[in-house]
Design an enzyme around this catalytic site. Structure first.
Site, PDB file in Angstrom:
ATOM      1  N   ASP A 181       0.958  -1.129  -0.354  1.00 20.46           N
ATOM      2  CA  ASP A 181      -0.237  -0.066  -0.100  1.00 20.46           C
ATOM      3  C   ASP A 181       0.714   1.028  -0.334  1.00 20.46           C
ATOM      4  O   ASP A 181       2.258   1.234  -0.501  1.00 20.46           O
ATOM      5  CB  ASP A 181      -1.100   0.108   0.965  1.00 20.46           C
ATOM      6  CG  ASP A 181      -2.417   0.908   1.149  1.00 20.46           C
ATOM      7  OD1 ASP A 181      -2.936   0.954   0.745  1.00 20.46           O
ATOM      8  OD2 ASP A 181      -2.082   1.806   1.710  1.00 20.46           O
ATOM      9  N   TYR A 219      -2.635  10.812   1.758  1.00 18.75           N
ATOM     10  CA  TYR A 219      -3.558  11.421   0.699  1.00 18.75           C
ATOM     11  C   TYR A 219      -2.966  12.538   0.152  1.00 18.75           C
ATOM     12  O   TYR A 219      -3.185  12.624  -0.942  1.00 18.75           O
ATOM     13  CB  TYR A 219      -4.362  10.250   0.745  1.00 18.75           C
ATOM     14  CG  TYR A 219      -5.118   9.210   0.891  1.00 18.75           C
ATOM     15  CD1 TYR A 219      -5.226   8.020   0.629  1.00 18.75           C
ATOM     16  CD2 TYR A 219      -4.622   8.155   2.606  1.00 18.75           C
ATOM     17  CE1 TYR A 219      -5.021   6.574   0.217  1.00 18.75           C
ATOM     18  CE2 TYR A 219      -4.994   7.043   2.838  1.00 18.75           C
ATOM     19  CZ  TYR A 219      -5.610   6.494   1.509  1.00 18.75           C
ATOM     20  OH  TYR A 219      -5.414   5.314   1.419  1.00 18.75           O
ATOM     21  N   HIS A 234      -5.008  -7.464   0.452  1.00 15.35           N
ATOM     22  CA  HIS A 234      -4.379  -6.359   0.502  1.00 15.35           C
ATOM     23  C   HIS A 234      -3.614  -6.044   1.779  1.00 15.35           C
ATOM     24  O   HIS A 234      -2.024  -5.869   1.630  1.00 15.35           O
ATOM     25  CB  HIS A 234      -5.380  -5.230   1.192  1.00 15.35           C
ATOM     26  CG  HIS A 234      -4.738  -4.049   0.274  1.00 15.35           C
ATOM     27  ND1 HIS A 234      -3.959  -3.720  -0.640  1.00 15.35           N
ATOM     28  CD2 HIS A 234      -4.767  -2.916   1.713  1.00 15.35           C
ATOM     29  CE1 HIS A 234      -3.625  -2.264  -0.501  1.00 15.35           C
ATOM     30  NE2 HIS A 234      -4.167  -2.584   0.695  1.00 15.35           N
TER      31      HIS A 234
END
Length: 400
Positions: free
Chosen positions: A190, A323, A377
């Site tokens: 990630d 982000y 994930h």
């Protein structure tokens, strides 16, 4: 204390031992969980998880949090590991450092993503530092470093315009100047794949091998793969469809956290159940649906531990800012890293991002690509034995 390659605790970094102690926040957290009212019934029954976490799932998690969850046990488990904080470039960085008994162990830094934490990597720490063999019989073990990304858990929030390249620089300082390792390997998933890949690219004299199970490049949708003459096997077609599903129905959180992290972050800042709803949905949707059955360790307890860590460290807002600070952190144009160091990649069936071997080969010196039919994930929780075995393969390509 001496370590391979240098002296532990170089001057100027204020290196300190660290223990997790968050018990004082428990009464408020559990009061809020208990007193937060959920709807009596689904407003729109039958939609399942297609519109987000199901009410029945959230109620089940809430009940388990209040009746079966033991933070003290979780905290004691965390404190089994040697942990430290260090000050680098004005940031406090928290990290685990567990050393192998093997004097030839390879230093490796394992980097988590969002909505994870250093806990993502805990199941593979002991196996990696233990002496084992690669698939070709070479002896292998690691000195394992697991930092908390800036703004996550016990690492302080970075300044406004902080990028993954900045984090890579700080982590390189941690490995080389604080811990004294001349060379090391990196692993990431990630957002941790973005920092790990940046270290692999930027610091190519010290980062001498990389293992990733995610790339800091946007994966290609089916029409783009066809345009580039990349054909897929049936297993890869399944992984590609997972990507399409995520692109179609699963990435609203990314847009929100990239553009308006304060709105969602402040809305759930003092709501543990709100954080549970926001985070648990990702853990459940992005993981292998067989979660909690061997080899998966991803049960409700692991999700509740992660959410408790976010709430008790008050890090939900600062974690989301990765982000907003990196709107181009996942790149659209593939390019080769400036290194000849080996790159290894693992593809897990239920991950939400999929990169066929041809794409991974474009971004580094790809020496091994491995597919796993179990896992998603969060492979450190989803399939730790497979992830451990794949990281160990670094030993087949490692040059001191």
């Amino acid at each position: 204390m001496a370590v391979a390659g240098g002296t532990y605790g170089s001057k100027g970094f204020n290196l300190r031992p660290f223990k997790v102690e968050l018990s004082s926040g428990l009464p408020r957290m559990f009061d809020l969980v208990k007193n937060t009212e959920l709807p009596a019934h689904e407003e729109y029954p039958g939609v399942g998880s297609s519109f987000g976490i199901g009410l029945d799932v959230l109620k089940s998690l809430k009940k388990e949090w209040l009746t079966n969850f033991d933070w003290q046990k979780a905290q004691a488990s965390m404190n089994r590991y040697e942990q430290y904080t260090v000050e680098i470039e004005g940031l406090t960085i928290h990290f685990v450092h567990e050393k192998s008994k093997d004097p030839h162990a390879i230093p490796i830094i394992l980097q988590h993503g969002w909505p994870g934490s250093f806990l993502e990597m805990v199941p593979i720490i002991d196996p990696l530092k233990s002496q084992a063999k690669t698939s070709t019989g070479k002896p292998i073990s690691f000195n394992v470093v697991v930092p908390s990304l800036p703004g996550h858990a016990f690492s302080s929030a970075p300044p406004a315009n902080w990028t993954v390249e900045d984090t890579a620089r700080v982590f390189n300082t941690l490995m080389t100047k604080v811990l004294g390792y001349g060379t090391y390997a990196v692993h990431g998933t990630d957002w941790g794949s973005a920092t790990a890949y940046s270290m692999y690219d930027q610091f190519n004299q010290s980062a001498r091998a990389a293992h990733l199970n995610f790339l800091p490049y946007f994966p290609l949708l089916p029409e783009a793969l066809v345009a580039q003459n990349i054909s897929l096997s049936p297993e890869e077609e399944f992984e590609e469809q997972r990507l399409v599903d995520w692109e179609t129905n699963g990435n609203a959180y990314l847009v929100e956290q990239t553009t308006k992290p304060n709105t969602i972050g402040l809305a759930i800042y003092d709501s543990p159940l709100g954080q549970l709803s926001w985070i648990a949905e990702k853990y459940i949707a992005w993981s292998d649906p067989r979660q909690g059955t061997g080899p998966s360790l991803l049960t409700h307890n692991e999700i509740l531990t992660e959410v408790s860590l976010y709430y008790l460290t008050r890090s939900i807002v600062s974690s989301m800012y990765i982000y907003a600070q990196n709107p181009n952190g996942f790149m659209t144009t593939y390019h080769k890293a400036r290194t000849d160091a080996p790159l290894l990649f693992s593809s897990f069936k239920y991950n939400v991002g999929f990169w066929p071997q041809q794409l991974v080969a474009r971004v580094g010196n790809l020496v091994k690509y491995t597919y796993h039919s179990f896992g998603g994930h969060f492979p450190g929780l989803d399939n730790p034995p497979a992830l451990t075995a794949d990281i160990r393969e670094i030993g087949n390509y490692w040059e001191h």
